[in-house]
Design an enzyme around this catalytic site. Structure first.
Site, PDB file in Angstrom:
ATOM      1  N   TYR A  86      69.984  63.686  62.561  1.00 58.07           N
ATOM      2  CA  TYR A  86      69.445  64.562  63.603  1.00 58.07           C
ATOM      3  C   TYR A  86      70.614  65.246  64.289  1.00 58.07           C
ATOM      4  O   TYR A  86      71.401  64.611  64.983  1.00 58.07           O
ATOM      5  CB  TYR A  86      68.629  63.743  64.590  1.00 58.07           C
ATOM      6  CG  TYR A  86      67.904  64.536  65.648  1.00 58.07           C
ATOM      7  CD1 TYR A  86      67.690  65.914  65.537  1.00 58.07           C
ATOM      8  CD2 TYR A  86      67.391  63.901  66.775  1.00 58.07           C
ATOM      9  CE1 TYR A  86      67.015  66.622  66.515  1.00 58.07           C
ATOM     10  CE2 TYR A  86      66.701  64.591  67.747  1.00 58.07           C
ATOM     11  CZ  TYR A  86      66.521  65.954  67.624  1.00 58.07           C
ATOM     12  OH  TYR A  86      65.844  66.659  68.596  1.00 58.07           O
ATOM     13  N   LYS A 138      67.410  66.761  60.173  1.00 57.64           N
ATOM     14  CA  LYS A 138      66.582  67.486  61.144  1.00 57.64           C
ATOM     15  C   LYS A 138      67.533  68.400  61.904  1.00 57.64           C
ATOM     16  O   LYS A 138      68.369  67.942  62.679  1.00 57.64           O
ATOM     17  CB  LYS A 138      65.859  66.536  62.093  1.00 57.64           C
ATOM     18  CG  LYS A 138      65.071  67.269  63.179  1.00 57.64           C
ATOM     19  CD  LYS A 138      64.488  66.307  64.203  1.00 57.64           C
ATOM     20  CE  LYS A 138      63.801  67.073  65.335  1.00 57.64           C
ATOM     21  NZ  LYS A 138      63.294  66.167  66.402  1.00 57.64           N
TER      22      LYS A 138
END
Length: 299
Positions: free
Chosen positions: A141, A169
């Protein structure tokens, strides 16, 4: 749910799910299970639990474990359950990864360590330790607006060599950089910002980790499918229909609060309670969200 593939290891559409709470601040596990089942019934391939939208900084390790266990058992393999394993303490993050695996998670969301702003070598070592600990597929992330640190191209290339780190992500708001890095890293790219879904899909992203998916998951899944099927005009048309909801959820920068409030107003969770330092919406914001929901969804 379509079986995960190497190209799309976590499915196409995931929502970063809120953590429902009672008015006294306790995690409402029953409400969480009901919401998770509703989201999967509404077109989701997966859910991210214990992330930023799930107020992970304010829930205990035990609460995180129980949330993953309850939701995983309720879904029974119908969708991928990705558990957040984020901390600025590497040992703590690794322990969270181990606990998530024990609780039944199918994958991990590993955010770059925040606040202390380590070197890129330190970030790589941190994320490698999380991947080594959990024995689960890992989605990195990258969200520099929250962490104060962005993964470098070299770090992403190095992390992509890890056998369990399979996806990113991307919340950098930089699809051009993603386009350059996808072939270099071999990682599957997931858009981490609802409003930028179309640009990221256009450069090769395979899916979305959403907040607006709480309310318009079926339409977002349709956008991704249309783009994949070579129908860009239709994808744009459907995406245009969800922009009011994206603006509603993301417009203030507090997606957790707006998501919970909207879900409560729609009757999908019992209430919008949050834990400090997050304050609940006041009467003016509640009225504004109710009006926006009516305009966007007709209810």
């Amino acid at each position: 749910m379509p079986a995960p593939t190497a190209a799309r290891p976590f499915g196409a559409l995931l929502t970063a799910m809120v953590t429902p709470m009672t008015d006294d601040g306790a995690v409402d596990f029953d409400a969480a299970v009901r919401l998770a089942v509703h989201l999967v019934d509404s077109g989701h391939d997966g859910l991210v639990l214990n992330g930023t939208t799930g107020e992970a900084p304010t829930t205990s390790d035990r609460e995180k474990f129980e949330l993953v266990r309850e939701v995983s058992q309720a879904l029974g393999g119908r969708a991928v359950v990705v558990a957040g394993a984020g901390s600025y303490d590497t040992r703590h993050a690794a322990e969270m990864a181990r606990q998530a695996a024990e609780a039944g998670a199918d994958g991990l969301l590993a955010v770059t360590p925040y606040y202390s702003r380590p070197s890129q070598d330190g970030v790589v070592a941190h994320l490698t330790a999380v991947a080594d600990a959990g024995d689960l597929p890992v989605m990195l992330y990258d969200v520099p607006a929250r962490t104060g640190l962005r993964l470098s191209a070299d770090s992403l290339r190095r992390l992509g060599e890890h056998p369990r780190i399979t996806a990113v992500k991307d919340a950098t708001e930089d699809p051009a950089a993603a386009f350059r890095l996808m072939p270099e890293t071999g990682l599957a790219w997931y858009c981490g910002d609802d409003s930028l879904l179309l640009p990221f899909l256009s450069v090769g992203a395979v899916g979305l980790v959403s907040m607006a998916g709480h309310l318009v998951g079926e339409r977002l899944a349709h956008v991704i499918a249309l783009a994949e099927d070579g129908e860009p005009e239709r994808a744009r048309e459907v995406f245009r229909s969800v922009l009011p909801v994206i603006d509603l959820i993301s417009g203030t920068g507090n997606g957790a609060l707006r998501s919970k409030l909207a879900l409560a107003l729609c009757g999908l969770i019992p209430g919008p309670a949050m834990r400090l330092p997050q304050l609940p919406a006041d009467e003016d914001e509640t009225a504004a969200v109710r009006a926006a929901l009516t305009a966007a969804l007709g209810s």
